[in-house]
Design a protein around this motif. Structure first.
Motif, mmCIF file in Angstrom:
data_model
loop_
_atom_site.group_PDB
_atom_site.id
_atom_site.type_symbol
_atom_site.label_atom_id
_atom_site.label_comp_id
_atom_site.label_asym_id
_atom_site.label_seq_id
_atom_site.Cartn_x
_atom_site.Cartn_y
_atom_site.Cartn_z
ATOM 1 N N LYS A 118 34.751 46.454 39.241
ATOM 2 C CA LYS A 118 35.037 46.031 37.871
ATOM 3 C C LYS A 118 36.284 45.164 37.808
ATOM 4 N N VAL A 119 37.361 45.583 38.472
ATOM 5 C CA VAL A 119 38.634 44.862 38.368
ATOM 6 C C VAL A 119 38.572 43.537 39.109
ATOM 7 N N VAL A 120 38.050 43.539 40.329
ATOM 8 C CA VAL A 120 37.987 42.287 41.099
ATOM 9 C C VAL A 120 37.034 41.299 40.428
ATOM 10 N N GLY A 121 35.968 41.775 39.803
ATOM 11 C CA GLY A 121 35.027 40.879 39.126
ATOM 12 C C GLY A 121 35.612 40.179 37.926
ATOM 13 N N GLN A 122 36.732 40.668 37.410
ATOM 14 C CA GLN A 122 37.383 40.025 36.271
ATOM 15 C C GLN A 122 38.350 38.923 36.693
ATOM 16 N N HIS A 123 38.533 38.699 37.979
ATOM 17 C CA HIS A 123 39.464 37.689 38.473
ATOM 18 C C HIS A 123 38.707 36.606 39.232
ATOM 19 N N THR A 124 39.313 35.440 39.307
ATOM 20 C CA THR A 124 38.763 34.357 40.115
ATOM 21 C C THR A 124 39.095 34.592 41.588
ATOM 22 N N LEU A 125 38.517 33.767 42.445
ATOM 23 C CA LEU A 125 38.755 33.925 43.880
ATOM 24 C C LEU A 125 40.223 33.671 44.211
ATOM 25 N N ASP A 126 40.804 32.623 43.638
ATOM 26 C CA ASP A 126 42.209 32.333 43.914
ATOM 27 C C ASP A 126 43.108 33.473 43.448
ATOM 28 N N GLU A 127 42.809 34.061 42.300
ATOM 29 C CA GLU A 127 43.605 35.188 41.817
ATOM 30 C C GLU A 127 43.431 36.408 42.714
ATOM 31 N N THR A 128 42.221 36.618 43.215
ATOM 32 C CA THR A 128 41.986 37.755 44.105
ATOM 33 C C THR A 128 42.772 37.622 45.400
ATOM 34 N N LEU A 129 42.903 36.397 45.895
ATOM 35 C CA LEU A 129 43.614 36.190 47.149
ATOM 36 C C LEU A 129 45.128 36.180 46.970
ATOM 37 N N SER A 130 45.603 35.704 45.836
ATOM 38 C CA SER A 130 47.047 35.524 45.656
ATOM 39 C C SER A 130 47.706 36.603 44.813
ATOM 40 N N GLU A 131 46.947 37.315 44.002
ATOM 41 C CA GLU A 131 47.533 38.309 43.102
ATOM 42 C C GLU A 131 47.021 39.708 43.414
ATOM 43 N N THR A 132 47.073 40.072 44.681
ATOM 44 C CA THR A 132 46.579 41.391 45.089
ATOM 45 C C THR A 132 47.442 42.514 44.528
ATOM 46 N N ASP A 133 48.734 42.274 44.376
ATOM 47 C CA ASP A 133 49.612 43.328 43.838
ATOM 48 C C ASP A 133 49.193 43.707 42.413
ATOM 49 N N ARG A 134 48.917 42.707 41.598
ATOM 50 C CA ARG A 134 48.502 42.996 40.219
ATOM 51 C C ARG A 134 47.144 43.694 40.182
ATOM 52 N N ILE A 135 46.232 43.303 41.074
ATOM 53 C CA ILE A 135 44.930 43.966 41.131
ATOM 54 C C ILE A 135 45.087 45.424 41.566
ATOM 55 N N ASN A 136 45.966 45.672 42.533
ATOM 56 C CA ASN A 136 46.204 47.051 42.977
ATOM 57 C C ASN A 136 46.726 47.915 41.833
ATOM 58 N N ILE A 137 47.646 47.367 41.057
ATOM 59 C CA ILE A 137 48.208 48.131 39.931
ATOM 60 C C ILE A 137 47.141 48.398 38.878
ATOM 61 N N ASP A 138 46.282 47.414 38.604
ATOM 62 C CA ASP A 138 45.220 47.612 37.607
ATOM 63 C C ASP A 138 44.249 48.710 38.045
ATOM 64 N N ILE A 139 43.859 48.692 39.319
ATOM 65 C CA ILE A 139 42.940 49.732 39.812
ATOM 66 C C ILE A 139 43.596 51.106 39.741
#
Length: 277
Positions: A118-139
């Motif tokens: 759910k969380v990764v699907g809400q981000h673009t590929l560039d955001e997934t590669l460069s903003e992993t810290d924010r994705i980790n916090i959201d999960i």
């Protein structure tokens, strides 16, 4: 006969005592059920229960490392990626972890997989590669809300691996190469601009001091002569000087030819040679 009965009773009492005495380790808590009802939570140490009436469920309070298997996810910009992660959690309420849910480990694993997609699907590929810290916090935030009722605290979530399609890898490689070429051209253009500014300043100085240009020409000739080559280089000012000198000699020769004395007429058919004094 009586001794046999006494020995049997002693053995039964020892068995009951063995069943009644339980040990809860330092990293555990024991949830005590009596006739199916929770009556207490036992801390670490020696605990006495009533055999066949009480049931003691031990719950580990240590941090558990749970790998989240790779998930096929489509990002917001329609790129298919495989993402795996790892989560760390611990039980903070032993009673809730036993009463509220049947298998807390399996439940956290399943909800972690769905939350990752759910969380990764809400981000673009560039955001997934460069903003992993924010994705980790959201999960982690979403998992904390879902597992709070189970007496579980998620301490950390980290994306472990992101697999891209081969076509996307090639496209990103071409993009990175083009970006490096762009930076190289920009740097070269900036160097040319700085060099042009420096040459313009040098030209202004040489126009103000003509002798500086001659000194520079001589220095250039010295530098060319160091290599012992057979090439002869004449600076432009020297060539113009030679041309002016040739024009001067031609004018002098023309003037000399105009002022040259005429030859005397021949006497008796014999030409007379002028005698110079």
């Amino acid at each position: 006969m009586w001794s046999l009965w006494i020995a049997l009773i002693i053995l039964v009492l020892l068995a009951l005592a063995f069943l009644a005495v339980k040990v809860v380790k330092q990293y555990e808590q024991g949830v005590l059920f009596r006739l199916g009802k929770v009556i207490a939570v036992r801390r670490a140490g020696l605990t006495v229960i009533i055999p066949f009436v009480d049931v003691l469920n031990r719950v580990s309070l240590r941090i558990v490392t749970m790998p989240i298997q790779s998930q096929g996810i489509i990002t917001r910009d329609n790129v298919s990626v495989d993402v795996s992660a790892v989560a760390y959690y611990r039980i903070v309420d032993a009673e809730k972890s036993v009463v509220a849910i049947e298998n807390v480990g399996a439940a956290i694993n399943q909800i972690a997989q769905t939350t990752l997609r759910k969380v990764v699907g809400q981000h673009t590929l560039d955001e997934t590669l460069s903003e992993t810290d924010r994705i980790n916090i959201d999960i982690k935030t979403i998992l904390d809300v879902a597992t709070e009722e189970w007496g579980v605290e998620v301490t950390l979530v980290e994306l472990k691996d992101i697999q891209l399609p081969e076509s996307m890898k090639r496209a990103m490689a071409r993009q990175a190469e083009a970006e490096r070429e762009k930076r190289a051209k920009i740097i070269a253009a900036e160097g040319e601009a700085l060099a042009a500014d420096a040459l313009g300043a040098a030209a202004d100085i040489m126009m103000a001091h003509p002798l500086a240009l001659q000194l520079r020409n001589l220095q250039t000739l010295v530098e060319l002569g160091v290599d012992k080559n057979s090439t002869v280089v004449f600076p432009a000012p020297l060539m113009s000087t030679i041309g002016e000198l040739g024009s001067f000699l031609a004018r002098e020769n023309a003037a000399a030819a105009v002022t040259k004395p005429a030859t005397p007429p021949p006497v008796n058919g014999t030409p007379m040679t002028p005698i110079s004094r």
